[in-house]
Design a protein around this motif. Structure first.
Motif, PDB file in Angstrom:
ATOM      1  N   ASP A  49     153.698  22.252  54.674  1.00  0.00           N
ATOM      2  CA  ASP A  49     154.729  21.175  55.162  1.00  0.00           C
ATOM      3  C   ASP A  49     153.962  19.829  55.324  1.00  0.00           C
ATOM      4  O   ASP A  49     154.598  19.171  55.980  1.00  0.00           O
ATOM      5  N   GLY A  50     152.937  19.528  54.976  1.00  0.00           N
ATOM      6  CA  GLY A  50     152.323  18.268  55.073  1.00  0.00           C
ATOM      7  C   GLY A  50     151.014  18.392  55.404  1.00  0.00           C
ATOM      8  O   GLY A  50     149.991  19.322  54.754  1.00  0.00           O
ATOM      9  N   TYR A  51     150.383  17.351  56.330  1.00  0.00           N
ATOM     10  CA  TYR A  51     148.899  17.342  56.631  1.00  0.00           C
ATOM     11  C   TYR A  51     148.878  17.334  58.116  1.00  0.00           C
ATOM     12  O   TYR A  51     149.637  16.838  58.668  1.00  0.00           O
ATOM     13  N   LEU A  52     147.871  18.048  58.602  1.00  0.00           N
ATOM     14  CA  LEU A  52     147.734  18.157  59.876  1.00  0.00           C
ATOM     15  C   LEU A  52     146.559  17.195  60.269  1.00  0.00           C
ATOM     16  O   LEU A  52     145.415  17.572  59.577  1.00  0.00           O
ATOM     17  N   ASP A  53     146.556  16.457  61.148  1.00  0.00           N
ATOM     18  CA  ASP A  53     145.500  15.542  61.561  1.00  0.00           C
ATOM     19  C   ASP A  53     144.447  16.585  62.370  1.00  0.00           C
ATOM     20  O   ASP A  53     144.895  16.827  63.549  1.00  0.00           O
ATOM     21  N   ILE A  54     143.180  16.457  61.982  1.00  0.00           N
ATOM     22  CA  ILE A  54     142.042  17.128  62.740  1.00  0.00           C
ATOM     23  C   ILE A  54     141.460  16.187  63.660  1.00  0.00           C
ATOM     24  O   ILE A  54     140.580  15.248  63.134  1.00  0.00           O
ATOM     25  N   SER A  55     141.679  16.324  64.987  1.00  0.00           N
ATOM     26  CA  SER A  55     141.002  15.487  65.839  1.00  0.00           C
ATOM     27  C   SER A  55     139.639  15.624  66.009  1.00  0.00           C
ATOM     28  O   SER A  55     139.005  14.613  66.841  1.00  0.00           O
ATOM     29  N   ALA A  56     139.244  16.552  65.894  1.00  0.00           N
ATOM     30  CA  ALA A  56     137.532  16.996  66.459  1.00  0.00           C
ATOM     31  C   ALA A  56     136.746  16.271  65.266  1.00  0.00           C
ATOM     32  O   ALA A  56     137.235  16.011  64.046  1.00  0.00           O
ATOM     33  N   ASP A  57     135.535  15.624  65.891  1.00  0.00           N
ATOM     34  CA  ASP A  57     134.805  14.988  64.889  1.00  0.00           C
ATOM     35  C   ASP A  57     133.677  15.872  64.658  1.00  0.00           C
ATOM     36  O   ASP A  57     132.499  15.393  64.000  1.00  0.00           O
ATOM     37  N   ASP A  58     133.742  17.183  64.848  1.00  0.00           N
ATOM     38  CA  ASP A  58     132.649  18.097  64.572  1.00  0.00           C
ATOM     39  C   ASP A  58     132.693  18.626  62.955  1.00  0.00           C
ATOM     40  O   ASP A  58     133.708  19.239  62.845  1.00  0.00           O
ATOM     41  N   PRO A  59     131.778  18.323  62.320  1.00  0.00           N
ATOM     42  CA  PRO A  59     131.967  18.756  60.722  1.00  0.00           C
ATOM     43  C   PRO A  59     131.933  20.386  60.539  1.00  0.00           C
ATOM     44  O   PRO A  59     132.473  20.673  59.691  1.00  0.00           O
ATOM     45  N   SER A  60     131.647  21.178  61.656  1.00  0.00           N
ATOM     46  CA  SER A  60     132.042  22.424  61.453  1.00  0.00           C
ATOM     47  C   SER A  60     133.151  22.877  61.055  1.00  0.00           C
ATOM     48  O   SER A  60     133.441  23.872  60.370  1.00  0.00           O
ATOM     49  N   VAL A  61     134.200  22.159  61.455  1.00  0.00           N
ATOM     50  CA  VAL A  61     135.458  22.512  61.390  1.00  0.00           C
ATOM     51  C   VAL A  61     136.075  22.625  59.659  1.00  0.00           C
ATOM     52  O   VAL A  61     136.813  23.088  59.355  1.00  0.00           O
ATOM     53  N   LEU A  62     135.019  21.789  59.060  1.00  0.00           N
ATOM     54  CA  LEU A  62     135.313  21.662  57.500  1.00  0.00           C
ATOM     55  C   LEU A  62     134.882  22.901  56.581  1.00  0.00           C
ATOM     56  O   LEU A  62     135.499  23.220  55.353  1.00  0.00           O
ATOM     57  N   TYR A  63     134.011  23.812  57.133  1.00  0.00           N
ATOM     58  CA  TYR A  63     133.570  24.993  56.664  1.00  0.00           C
ATOM     59  C   TYR A  63     134.452  26.166  56.673  1.00  0.00           C
ATOM     60  O   TYR A  63     134.221  27.004  57.492  1.00  0.00           O
ATOM     61  N   GLN A  64     135.610  25.914  55.918  1.00  0.00           N
ATOM     62  CA  GLN A  64     136.616  26.954  56.078  1.00  0.00           C
ATOM     63  C   GLN A  64     137.443  26.814  54.768  1.00  0.00           C
ATOM     64  O   GLN A  64     137.359  25.801  54.262  1.00  0.00           O
ATOM     65  N   ASP A  65     138.198  27.924  54.224  1.00  0.00           N
ATOM     66  CA  ASP A  65     138.887  27.788  53.117  1.00  0.00           C
ATOM     67  C   ASP A  65     140.277  26.899  53.305  1.00  0.00           C
ATOM     68  O   ASP A  65     141.328  27.793  53.063  1.00  0.00           O
ATOM     69  N   ALA A  66     139.921  25.817  53.309  1.00  0.00           N
ATOM     70  CA  ALA A  66     141.171  25.051  53.545  1.00  0.00           C
ATOM     71  C   ALA A  66     141.131  23.538  52.489  1.00  0.00           C
ATOM     72  O   ALA A  66     139.714  23.378  52.116  1.00  0.00           O
ATOM     73  N   LEU A  67     142.055  23.141  52.288  1.00  0.00           N
ATOM     74  CA  LEU A  67     142.169  21.767  51.539  1.00  0.00           C
ATOM     75  C   LEU A  67     142.198  20.706  52.410  1.00  0.00           C
ATOM     76  O   LEU A  67     142.887  20.708  53.436  1.00  0.00           O
TER      77      LEU A  67
END
Length: 286
Positions: free
Chosen positions: A53-71
């Motif tokens: 349904d679009g894009y979700l803004d990720i407010s966290a600045d912790d790069p560990s959030v990027l290590y998941q199976d997501a675009l």
């Protein structure tokens, strides 16, 4: 999060992505996923996670959030993302890059998966990263500046590679392969690309994505080319791709009649002139 904790996060991420695809014995690929820092290729936070349904803004600045199976978005206004890690784990595993080989990454984006290819072919190998968008090509060149075996080219990926090549990996959807992807494969060379038709909205306007598409592995044999279906996919549609409604419909009909999974070969009736595309009438599915 400090670098030591991030390294642990990347190793867990590598294990999860390969396990998700049933990849049980590919240490070089595991090392690539466990080594390349994804945050380096996505820019500064806040990051935008792609959803249906679009894009979700990720407010966290912790790069560990990027290590998941997501675009995560590279250019959210154009729906250009850093693609699904598990999908690219599947593709890179099937591409079977070897030390010392030369690979052309068509549609390199900001260079995340290009960096993995650089590790897979090693210092004796070479990666040619081709990106059509000028801004993304500049980002890729900066992100990959420490990878001495990578050359970034801002060009039309439909015209590359321009030399004999061991492997081609395409990161956008097309309704037919470009001639260089096929003709410049060496014997035993591999091509992976998304084959499909463009998506349109309710008014008939293109959305910028593929609709009915499959990920295919093509291997050059003597003679001919074998084709293997790797799964259904949705990719951004190639920005420089030009097709006709008839060619799109012909391919969609072929998919619907035979099913993507039944395709095991591509065949050509005629060869195009140098630099041209194969037309829908020139090639078929078997």
């Amino acid at each position: 999060m400090d670098e030591k904790a991030l390294a642990i996060c990347r190793r867990a991420f590598a294990t999860q992505m390969l396990e998700k695809e049933g990849i049980t014995n590919d240490p070089p690929l595991w090392n690539a996923f466990a080594t390349v820092p994804r945050e380096r290729f996505l820019g500064a936070p806040p990051w935008k996670m792609a959803r249906w349904d679009g894009y979700l803004d990720i407010s966290a600045d912790d790069p560990s959030v990027l290590y998941q199976d997501a675009l995560f978005a590279l250019q959210h206004e154009r729906q250009v993302n850093n693609g699904s890690p598990s999908l690219h784990a599947r593709g890179l595993h099937r591409l079977q890059l070897r030390t010392g080989e030369t690979v052309c990454h068509i549609g390199a984006g900001s260079g995340y998966y290009t960096a993995m290819m650089a590790l897979l072919v090693g210092p004796a190998g070479r990666v040619i990263a081709v990106e059509f968008d000028e801004a993304l090509a500049a980002r890729a060149a900066d992100n990959l500046k420490d990878y001495g075996n990578v050359e970034v080219v801002n060009a039309n990926g439909l015209e590359w590679p321009q030399e004999p090549i061991d492997a081609v990996y395409v990161s956008f959807a097309v309704h037919r392969p470009a001639a260089p992807w096929i003709e410049r494969l060496t014997l035993g060379g591999r091509l992976i690309f998304p084959l499909g038709v463009p998506d349109v909205d309710g008014t008939g306007q293109p959305t910028g994505l593929s609709s009915y598409a499959g990920f295919f592995l093509i291997v050059r044999k003597d003679p001919g080319y074998d084709a293997t279906f790797l799964g259904p996919v949705v990719f951004v549609w190639g920005e420089a791709v030009v097709g006709t409604l008839d060619s799109y419909r012909s391919l969609e009909t072929a998919f619907r009649n035979g099913g993507m999974r039944g395709i095991h070969a591509l065949r050509w009736k005629t060869r195009p002139r140098e630099g041209e595309w194969y037309t829908q009438e020139d090639w078929g599915l078997e």
